[in-house]
Design a protein around this motif. Sequence first.
Motif, PDB file in Angstrom:
ATOM      1  N   LEU A   1       2.502 -13.746  -1.925  1.00 14.87           N
ATOM      2  CA  LEU A   1       1.369 -13.294  -1.114  1.00 14.87           C
ATOM      3  C   LEU A   1       1.556 -12.624   0.203  1.00 14.87           C
ATOM      4  O   LEU A   1       0.797 -11.884   0.380  1.00 14.87           O
ATOM      5  CB  LEU A   1       0.823 -14.908  -0.720  1.00 14.87           C
ATOM      6  CG  LEU A   1      -0.794 -14.624  -0.023  1.00 14.87           C
ATOM      7  CD1 LEU A   1      -1.768 -13.985  -0.869  1.00 14.87           C
ATOM      8  CD2 LEU A   1      -1.480 -16.014   0.371  1.00 14.87           C
ATOM      9  N   VAL A   2       2.746 -13.057   0.740  1.00 11.40           N
ATOM     10  CA  VAL A   2       3.199 -12.358   1.911  1.00 11.40           C
ATOM     11  C   VAL A   2       3.304 -10.847   1.432  1.00 11.40           C
ATOM     12  O   VAL A   2       2.885  -9.969   2.381  1.00 11.40           O
ATOM     13  CB  VAL A   2       4.485 -12.788   2.661  1.00 11.40           C
ATOM     14  CG1 VAL A   2       5.116 -11.910   3.917  1.00 11.40           C
ATOM     15  CG2 VAL A   2       4.308 -14.403   3.014  1.00 11.40           C
ATOM     16  N   GLY A   3       3.981 -10.504   0.457  1.00  9.70           N
ATOM     17  CA  GLY A   3       4.050  -9.108   0.079  1.00  9.70           C
ATOM     18  C   GLY A   3       2.888  -8.448  -0.397  1.00  9.70           C
ATOM     19  O   GLY A   3       2.786  -7.364   0.177  1.00  9.70           O
ATOM     20  N   ALA A   4       1.920  -9.386  -0.857  1.00  7.86           N
ATOM     21  CA  ALA A   4       0.497  -8.535  -1.354  1.00  7.86           C
ATOM     22  C   ALA A   4      -0.220  -8.283  -0.003  1.00  7.86           C
ATOM     23  O   ALA A   4      -0.775  -7.348   0.060  1.00  7.86           O
ATOM     24  CB  ALA A   4      -0.194  -9.587  -1.970  1.00  7.86           C
ATOM     25  N   LEU A   5      -0.013  -8.996   0.922  1.00 11.02           N
ATOM     26  CA  LEU A   5      -0.932  -8.935   2.106  1.00 11.02           C
ATOM     27  C   LEU A   5      -0.305  -7.489   3.090  1.00 11.02           C
ATOM     28  O   LEU A   5      -0.933  -7.250   3.918  1.00 11.02           O
ATOM     29  CB  LEU A   5      -0.620 -10.235   2.988  1.00 11.02           C
ATOM     30  CG  LEU A   5      -1.440 -11.383   2.680  1.00 11.02           C
ATOM     31  CD1 LEU A   5      -1.690 -12.683   3.468  1.00 11.02           C
ATOM     32  CD2 LEU A   5      -3.040 -11.184   2.118  1.00 11.02           C
ATOM     33  N   ILE A   6       0.876  -7.336   2.713  1.00  6.28           N
ATOM     34  CA  ILE A   6       1.736  -6.129   3.110  1.00  6.28           C
ATOM     35  C   ILE A   6       1.148  -4.891   2.595  1.00  6.28           C
ATOM     36  O   ILE A   6       0.578  -4.044   3.210  1.00  6.28           O
ATOM     37  CB  ILE A   6       3.210  -6.378   3.284  1.00  6.28           C
ATOM     38  CG1 ILE A   6       3.393  -7.247   4.380  1.00  6.28           C
ATOM     39  CG2 ILE A   6       3.795  -4.916   3.786  1.00  6.28           C
ATOM     40  CD1 ILE A   6       4.831  -7.826   4.545  1.00  6.28           C
ATOM     41  N   ILE A   7       1.323  -5.222   1.407  1.00  6.38           N
ATOM     42  CA  ILE A   7       1.116  -3.972   0.332  1.00  6.38           C
ATOM     43  C   ILE A   7      -0.584  -3.553   0.309  1.00  6.38           C
ATOM     44  O   ILE A   7      -0.945  -2.326   0.449  1.00  6.38           O
ATOM     45  CB  ILE A   7       1.452  -4.234  -1.057  1.00  6.38           C
ATOM     46  CG1 ILE A   7       3.250  -4.149  -0.867  1.00  6.38           C
ATOM     47  CG2 ILE A   7       1.127  -3.064  -1.973  1.00  6.38           C
ATOM     48  CD1 ILE A   7       3.690  -4.660  -2.314  1.00  6.38           C
ATOM     49  N   ILE A   8      -1.149  -4.481   0.099  1.00  6.33           N
ATOM     50  CA  ILE A   8      -2.759  -4.183  -0.173  1.00  6.33           C
ATOM     51  C   ILE A   8      -3.319  -3.138   1.005  1.00  6.33           C
ATOM     52  O   ILE A   8      -3.949  -2.119   0.768  1.00  6.33           O
ATOM     53  CB  ILE A   8      -3.495  -5.208  -0.366  1.00  6.33           C
ATOM     54  CG1 ILE A   8      -3.193  -5.990  -1.494  1.00  6.33           C
ATOM     55  CG2 ILE A   8      -5.163  -5.085  -0.036  1.00  6.33           C
ATOM     56  CD1 ILE A   8      -3.939  -7.243  -1.814  1.00  6.33           C
ATOM     57  N   PRO A   9      -2.885  -3.599   2.464  1.00  6.84           N
ATOM     58  CA  PRO A   9      -3.780  -2.589   3.532  1.00  6.84           C
ATOM     59  C   PRO A   9      -3.049  -1.264   3.497  1.00  6.84           C
ATOM     60  O   PRO A   9      -3.821  -0.363   3.622  1.00  6.84           O
ATOM     61  CB  PRO A   9      -3.144  -3.283   4.789  1.00  6.84           C
ATOM     62  CG  PRO A   9      -2.984  -4.817   4.343  1.00  6.84           C
ATOM     63  CD  PRO A   9      -2.478  -4.771   3.055  1.00  6.84           C
ATOM     64  N   ILE A  10      -1.613  -1.361   2.835  1.00  7.46           N
ATOM     65  CA  ILE A  10      -1.046   0.219   2.646  1.00  7.46           C
ATOM     66  C   ILE A  10      -1.805   0.854   1.733  1.00  7.46           C
ATOM     67  O   ILE A  10      -2.175   2.289   1.818  1.00  7.46           O
ATOM     68  CB  ILE A  10       0.434  -0.025   2.432  1.00  7.46           C
ATOM     69  CG1 ILE A  10       1.160  -0.671   3.870  1.00  7.46           C
ATOM     70  CG2 ILE A  10       0.983   1.140   2.233  1.00  7.46           C
ATOM     71  CD1 ILE A  10       2.575  -0.745   3.398  1.00  7.46           C
ATOM     72  N   ILE A  11      -2.253   0.346   0.546  1.00 10.66           N
ATOM     73  CA  ILE A  11      -2.906   0.825  -0.369  1.00 10.66           C
ATOM     74  C   ILE A  11      -4.228   1.442   0.206  1.00 10.66           C
ATOM     75  O   ILE A  11      -4.713   2.380  -0.337  1.00 10.66           O
ATOM     76  CB  ILE A  11      -3.025   0.106  -1.700  1.00 10.66           C
ATOM     77  CG1 ILE A  11      -1.574  -0.155  -2.388  1.00 10.66           C
ATOM     78  CG2 ILE A  11      -3.856   1.037  -3.036  1.00 10.66           C
ATOM     79  CD1 ILE A  11      -1.461  -0.920  -3.343  1.00 10.66           C
ATOM     80  N   LEU A  12      -4.911   0.418   0.676  1.00  9.11           N
ATOM     81  CA  LEU A  12      -6.111   0.883   1.108  1.00  9.11           C
ATOM     82  C   LEU A  12      -6.348   2.105   2.088  1.00  9.11           C
ATOM     83  O   LEU A  12      -7.047   2.876   1.989  1.00  9.11           O
ATOM     84  CB  LEU A  12      -6.691  -0.435   1.723  1.00  9.11           C
ATOM     85  CG  LEU A  12      -7.442  -1.628   0.899  1.00  9.11           C
ATOM     86  CD1 LEU A  12      -7.722  -2.817   1.700  1.00  9.11           C
ATOM     87  CD2 LEU A  12      -8.538  -0.992   0.104  1.00  9.11           C
ATOM     88  N   THR A  13      -5.137   1.947   3.113  1.00  9.31           N
ATOM     89  CA  THR A  13      -5.085   3.335   3.874  1.00  9.31           C
ATOM     90  C   THR A  13      -5.058   4.252   3.438  1.00  9.31           C
ATOM     91  O   THR A  13      -5.499   5.490   3.545  1.00  9.31           O
ATOM     92  CB  THR A  13      -3.990   2.921   5.097  1.00  9.31           C
ATOM     93  OG1 THR A  13      -4.264   1.574   5.653  1.00  9.31           O
ATOM     94  CG2 THR A  13      -4.058   3.937   5.917  1.00  9.31           C
TER      95      THR A  13
END
Length: 336
Positions: A303-315
Amino acid sequence: MTIDLPVIWAVVIAFGVFLYVTLDGFDLGIGLVFPLFNGPGDREVMLNTVAPVWDGNETWMVLGGACLYAAFPIAYSVLLPATYLPIIAMLCGLIFRGVAFEIRAKARRTQHLWDLAFVLGSGVAAFAQGVVLGTLLDGIPITRTGQYAGGPFDWFSPFKLFTGLGLMVTYATLGCGWLMIKTDGDLHRRMRRLMGPLALLLGLTVAIVSLWTVLGQPAVAARWFNASNLLYFLPVPVLVFACLLGIFVTLRRGSHHLPFLLTLAILFLGYTGFIISIFPNIVPPSLDIWAASSPHSSQLFTLVGALIIIPIILTYSSVAYWVFRGKVKAGDEGYH
């Protein structure tokens, strides 16, 4: 207070899948309406409306699959054997479509073949995704040890094939709405004329799939028509009907954006109805998100990894859409 990680992961995956269906839905839809437009420069304009973003849209599918494997490995091990053939067909369709995107702009003698690859790839990918959706709605049998209990062709049934066609109609309507936003002139007027029949077909498809589901799934019918639930769930079909009416009203008023946004609202309401029908199961009718979960420590770590990656993809996605905003016209310098 204990954090219910399976619920958080279910929300993350539902969010990722919805973004994928939304973003890749309209660019697959462009492939579905592609054969109807063959005027000078039409197809180049249609492709240039999504050429800068189509591959980024598919990132959400990769994310959804990876999250499902990390958070719910038992569900992953059941869903894949139940839908191997549609998923393989979908991947083949996406490969043909992606190659056509890149090569047709440079091809001369074989451009018609790459156009065909783009159309067939889009159609096969959309249809296969609809079949997977129908398979989930219809339920997947599992053994007591949590393994898939069906055969490789269980997805081949009238209901699941119809949901495949239904998703093609949904994507085609989204694609037409997107092209209304991104084009002008004669091409825009022809898209506007196409949008009405597609919206009507979409409404008919939603009604048939909804009726077929509640007639074929007593558990789903009991959930929707339970007296205590009906008041909360009734806004979903009412809003779908209101959005359909809104599409026709906004088409008549000449809006460029609202028909697409209202089609997105119908997609969101349909997705909401799907979640209402199956939750908390992740593999209906018997495997829920808690039984399918990976260990708590694994879910917390990933979940820590997902919470880092998802904002990057959204941006990244937001910047791409902002940079390439506005109308696309014939003769504009292409993306390729």
